[in-house]
Structures are given as C-alpha cells and as structure tokens.
Scaffold this motif. Structure first.
Motif, PDB file in Angstrom:
ATOM      1  N   VAL A  30       0.836  -1.204   0.000  1.00  0.00           N
ATOM      2  CA  VAL A  30       0.000   0.000   0.000  1.00  0.00           C
ATOM      3  C   VAL A  30       0.872   1.256   0.000  1.00  0.00           C
ATOM      4  O   VAL A  30       0.642   2.208  -0.762  1.00  0.00           O
ATOM      5  CB  VAL A  30      -0.962  -0.007   1.200  1.00  0.00           C
ATOM      6  N   LEU A  31       1.891   1.264   0.873  1.00  0.00           N
ATOM      7  CA  LEU A  31       2.780   2.424   0.948  1.00  0.00           C
ATOM      8  C   LEU A  31       3.547   2.608  -0.361  1.00  0.00           C
ATOM      9  O   LEU A  31       3.759   3.741  -0.815  1.00  0.00           O
ATOM     10  CB  LEU A  31       3.749   2.266   2.115  1.00  0.00           C
ATOM     11  N   GLY A  32       3.987   1.477  -0.972  1.00  0.00           N
ATOM     12  CA  GLY A  32       4.697   1.571  -2.244  1.00  0.00           C
ATOM     13  C   GLY A  32       3.815   2.149  -3.334  1.00  0.00           C
ATOM     14  O   GLY A  32       4.254   3.002  -4.115  1.00  0.00           O
ATOM     15  N   ALA A  33       2.567   1.685  -3.391  1.00  0.00           N
ATOM     16  CA  ALA A  33       1.644   2.209  -4.398  1.00  0.00           C
ATOM     17  C   ALA A  33       1.366   3.687  -4.160  1.00  0.00           C
ATOM     18  O   ALA A  33       1.316   4.489  -5.110  1.00  0.00           O
ATOM     19  CB  ALA A  33       0.334   1.410  -4.372  1.00  0.00           C
ATOM     20  N   LEU A  34       1.198   4.064  -2.881  1.00  0.00           N
ATOM     21  CA  LEU A  34       0.961   5.472  -2.555  1.00  0.00           C
ATOM     22  C   LEU A  34       2.172   6.326  -2.926  1.00  0.00           C
ATOM     23  O   LEU A  34       2.026   7.418  -3.487  1.00  0.00           O
ATOM     24  CB  LEU A  34       0.649   5.614  -1.064  1.00  0.00           C
ATOM     25  N   GLY A  35       3.386   5.803  -2.615  1.00  0.00           N
ATOM     26  CA  GLY A  35       4.603   6.536  -2.975  1.00  0.00           C
ATOM     27  C   GLY A  35       4.748   6.706  -4.475  1.00  0.00           C
ATOM     28  O   GLY A  35       5.137   7.774  -4.956  1.00  0.00           O
ATOM     29  N   TRP A  36       4.396   5.648  -5.219  1.00  0.00           N
ATOM     30  CA  TRP A  36       4.483   5.730  -6.675  1.00  0.00           C
ATOM     31  C   TRP A  36       3.506   6.770  -7.212  1.00  0.00           C
ATOM     32  O   TRP A  36       3.856   7.565  -8.092  1.00  0.00           O
ATOM     33  CB  TRP A  36       4.188   4.361  -7.271  1.00  0.00           C
ATOM     34  N   LEU A  37       2.282   6.783  -6.671  1.00  0.00           N
ATOM     35  CA  LEU A  37       1.296   7.762  -7.116  1.00  0.00           C
ATOM     36  C   LEU A  37       1.733   9.182  -6.792  1.00  0.00           C
ATOM     37  O   LEU A  37       1.613  10.098  -7.624  1.00  0.00           O
ATOM     38  CB  LEU A  37      -0.062   7.469  -6.471  1.00  0.00           C
ATOM     39  N   LEU A  38       2.267   9.377  -5.562  1.00  0.00           N
ATOM     40  CA  LEU A  38       2.724  10.716  -5.184  1.00  0.00           C
ATOM     41  C   LEU A  38       3.911  11.143  -6.028  1.00  0.00           C
ATOM     42  O   LEU A  38       3.993  12.306  -6.464  1.00  0.00           O
ATOM     43  CB  LEU A  38       3.101  10.733  -3.695  1.00  0.00           C
ATOM     44  N   GLY A  39       4.862  10.191  -6.272  1.00  0.00           N
ATOM     45  CA  GLY A  39       6.022  10.513  -7.102  1.00  0.00           C
ATOM     46  C   GLY A  39       5.627  10.868  -8.521  1.00  0.00           C
ATOM     47  O   GLY A  39       6.132  11.825  -9.112  1.00  0.00           O
ATOM     48  N   ALA A  41       2.738  12.054  -9.486  1.00  0.00           N
ATOM     49  CA  ALA A  41       2.065  13.353  -9.475  1.00  0.00           C
ATOM     50  C   ALA A  41       3.068  14.489  -9.330  1.00  0.00           C
ATOM     51  O   ALA A  41       2.948  15.537  -9.984  1.00  0.00           O
ATOM     52  CB  ALA A  41       1.040  13.398  -8.339  1.00  0.00           C
ATOM     53  N   TRP A  42       4.084  14.277  -8.474  1.00  0.00           N
ATOM     54  CA  TRP A  42       5.094  15.325  -8.260  1.00  0.00           C
ATOM     55  C   TRP A  42       5.899  15.568  -9.526  1.00  0.00           C
ATOM     56  O   TRP A  42       6.123  16.721  -9.920  1.00  0.00           O
ATOM     57  CB  TRP A  42       6.026  14.923  -7.118  1.00  0.00           C
ATOM     58  N   TYR A  43       6.338  14.486 -10.192  1.00  0.00           N
ATOM     59  CA  TYR A  43       7.101  14.649 -11.429  1.00  0.00           C
ATOM     60  C   TYR A  43       6.245  15.277 -12.527  1.00  0.00           C
ATOM     61  O   TYR A  43       6.723  16.090 -13.320  1.00  0.00           O
ATOM     62  CB  TYR A  43       7.669  13.305 -11.892  1.00  0.00           C
ATOM     63  N   ALA A  44       4.953  14.891 -12.572  1.00  0.00           N
ATOM     64  CA  ALA A  44       4.065  15.487 -13.566  1.00  0.00           C
ATOM     65  C   ALA A  44       3.928  16.988 -13.342  1.00  0.00           C
ATOM     66  O   ALA A  44       3.862  17.772 -14.293  1.00  0.00           O
ATOM     67  CB  ALA A  44       2.707  14.802 -13.518  1.00  0.00           C
ATOM     68  N   TRP A  45       3.912  17.396 -12.066  1.00  0.00           N
ATOM     69  CA  TRP A  45       3.826  18.826 -11.761  1.00  0.00           C
ATOM     70  C   TRP A  45       5.156  19.523 -12.043  1.00  0.00           C
ATOM     71  O   TRP A  45       5.197  20.598 -12.651  1.00  0.00           O
ATOM     72  CB  TRP A  45       3.446  19.020 -10.297  1.00  0.00           C
TER      73      TRP A  45
END
Length: 391
Positions: A30-39, A41-45
């Motif tokens: 769960v944490l890995g998936a959340l980290g991937w999603l946040l990463g 989103a951050w790179y997209a921004w």
C-alpha cells in the motif's frame, strides 16, 4: 469422539509471525503504491510547461567548464594506448563511411533552414559510427552507440571562423553529433562536472550519489544512465540516434534524430553475427556495405520546441515528448556500398574531429551542455591531436 490436537506453542508462534508478515507485506504494498502515485504526481507537476525559449546561462558556468576540461584531459591520459591518445568518449569506431545527404524536393517552406534551405540539395558527408565508452571494449558490452555526421563543402560563415581541418585549411562543414538515447543522464554543466569527476577518480557510485544526503541523490538520472547503456543492435545501421541537446533551426529551437529508413533502400536483411566476437558491429557494417554491396538508408529529422510544453533548453535529462512535438524529416541519408575498412581510412577516421559547433549560425548549438561542448571538444581535440602528432 475424535478431538483434534491443539497446535503446540511453537506452531502458534509461527502462525502469529506469519500473520504479522502478511500484514507487513500488505502495508508495504500500500505504501509503495501510494509513494508511486505521489512521485508520479510530483514529477508530472515539476516537469510541466511552459518553459523559456531562450538560453539561461549561470554566472559560474565558465569556471565549471574549465574544471571539466582539466578532468577530460585527465581521462584522455588515462585511456592512452601505446601508440596513440584516444577520444575521451566514443573511442571505438565501427567505421567511417561516405554518405550522401539529400534535402527532399517537396520540403515545406517552414523547414527550409540552414543546410536544408534548398530542396533537392545533395551534400557529400562522412559518418562515424561508434561505441560510447571511453575504452575500446567488446561490442557485446552494454553501451551507448554514436553517430556523427559531417556535411562537406558547406558555404557560409562558420560558427568557429578560425577553426581549421587536419590539412590546415578553414573548415566548411556542418556536423551533427548524436547517440542512441533520447535524453542525457545529467541535466546541466554543474551535474556534469560532478559526474565526470567521480568517474575520472574511479568512483562510479559517487556519480549519482555525491553525498550521504538523500536530497542529493540522482535516482532518475541513474535510471536514464542504465537505460542508455543498452545491448548492441544487430548492426549500427539499425539503431536510432538522437542529438539529445537542442539547436537553433532558423528562428526556432529543435532537436535532431536519425532513424533507419529501409523503405528508401533495396530490401536487405542484416545477417546474424557472432556476438561473442569483440568487433561484431564493424563486421556487420562490413558485411552490408563491402561484402554484400548493399546501401543503408536513414532519415534525418527535427523536433521543434513548443515552449508552451515542458521542452526545456537547459535540461538535457528531459526527453521532449513526441506527443508534444512530432519529428519531421528534413533530409534523407544514403550510405552507398563501399570499402571502408582499410588502414588508410581507419587512420583518417581516428583523426576526424566532430563538433556540434562546426557549422552554421542557422544550426547553432544552444543550452548548457552544448556551451560546455564548445570548450571541451576543442580543448580535448587539440590535446589529443598534438600528442598523437608527436608519437
């Protein structure tokens, strides 16, 4: 009546440990998936437009460039063979071949810039095909592959007006220098200085992890470097090559690439080579051009910057997406059948200097890595040729 035996204390302990491990694994997922999603989103921004369409030159770039020249010369000294000094990169050539570069008759008006200004124009050229490493290693080792193109007898004022060839005559050339990955594993001159210094000192790990501070770690660039060091193609004529850094294209900014164009040549299948041999890419090139007498064809393309998109000039680690700006063909390249693998031509190949600053104002190199190249290429070339002349 049968009564099942209760698990022993040890068995119950193992069951509890198993349940804890399963829960821990689920939490990690769960944490890995959340980290991937946040990463993501951050790179997209972070990597979103718009960007500048003019160069932005740091105040300390000139000093950093001088440091890099000293390091590059040190690498040339480290890689010296008994009889000659090698290039600090792309030391091993698969061959230098004669080529014909032709501007299409139907080229659109907005693409008629510089050496592509005259539809139907034919340029004679030299093309050097190479491995990327500073050591002449086996072709099967994962590496970048390079293509450097030199158009000959190009009229007009050169960007380096005092530059001369090996014959001492003023240059009238247009060079395009490319390698087999769309983006570079450093962003700018500062990162390049840190990276090349670590490699020259034999501390490859420090190239992407300059300190214990995780904020300085360059994980994305490490992944780019790993992707760049790819397995060898079946032949140098089957690879795609990119300029990586941007150039002027008339009043626009653009990147170049060269892609195989088999439709423009007679049908030919590259024979399988023994990849255990150290120079099988040269053998594949020889087989096609010299033994089978079959030409090779490519298309030379440009990708123009759209500054409304995230297509930066000063960061070569960013690939310009084709979805933001398509590549457009501005010339066809034909490498005719020829005998290129001779001692005389191989010596000429070793002495040829390719530099993106050999060319016209219409194709001026731009961005920090290209400004760095202007100084470093010339310094290393002068140093290498002066030492080889004294051998």
């Amino acid at each position: 009546m049968f009564t099942p035996a209760l698990p022993s204390p040890l068995a119950r302990l193992w069951l509890r440990i198993g349940r804890l491990l399963i829960r821990l694994l689920l939490w990690l997922l769960v944490l890995g998936a959340l980290g991937w999603l946040l990463g993501t989103a951050w790179y997209a921004w972070k990597f979103s437009g718009p960007v500048a369409d003019q160069e932005q030159i740091p105040a300390d770039e000139a000093a950093m460039t001088q440091d890099i020249i000293q390091t590059a010369v040190r690498i040339v000294d480290q890689h010296k063979e008994q009889t000659r000094y090698l290039r600090d990169a792309h030391a091993k050539a698969h061959g230098c071949v004669k080529a014909e570069v032709t501007v299409p008759q139907d080229l659109r008006n907005d693409l008629r810039q510089g050496v592509f200004a005259q539809p139907g124009q034919h340029w004679n050229a030299w093309i050097r095909l190479s491995n990327g490493n500073a050591y002449p290693q086996f072709d099967a080792i994962h590496d970048a592959r390079g293509m450097a193109i030199k158009l000959l007898d190009v009229p007009g004022t050169q960007l380096l007006p005092n530059a001369t060839g090996s014959d001492g005559q003023p240059l009238h050339e247009q060079d395009f220098v490319m390698f087999s990955h769309a983006n570079f594993f450093v962003s700018d001159v500062a990162e390049y200085r840190q990276n090349i210094a670590a490699q020259a000192d034999g501390k490859q790990a420090m190239a992407f992890f300059p300190s214990w501070d995780p904020r300085t770690w360059q994980l994305r660039h490490l992944m780019i470097a790993k992707a760049t060091l790819a397995g060898a193609p079946a032949s140098p004529t089957l690879a795609t090559y990119y300029s990586v850094s941007p150039y002027k294209f008339g009043s626009a900014n653009a990147k170049f690439r060269v892609i195989p164009d088999p439709a423009s040549c007679p049908a030919y299948s590259v024979p399988a080579e023994n990849t255990d041999l150290p120079n099988f890419l040269r053998t594949a090139l020889f087989q096609q051009l010299s033994a089978d007498r079959q030409p090779a064809c490519f298309a030379l393309q440009i990708q123009r910057q759209d500054a409304r998109r995230y297509m930066p000039i000063e960061d070569t680690s960013i690939e310009w997406r084709e979805a933001d700006a398509p590549f457009e063909t501005v010339a066809r390249i034909r490498v005719p059948a020829q005998d290129f693998d001779t001692p005389e031509q191989n010596l000429m190949c070793d002495n040829l200097s390719f530099n993106p600053w050999h060319g016209l104002e219409a194709h001026r190199p731009i961005g920090g890595i290209n400004r760095l190249r202007k100084a470093v290429y010339q310094a290393v070339s002068d140093y290498r040729h002066s030492r080889n002349a004294g051998q």
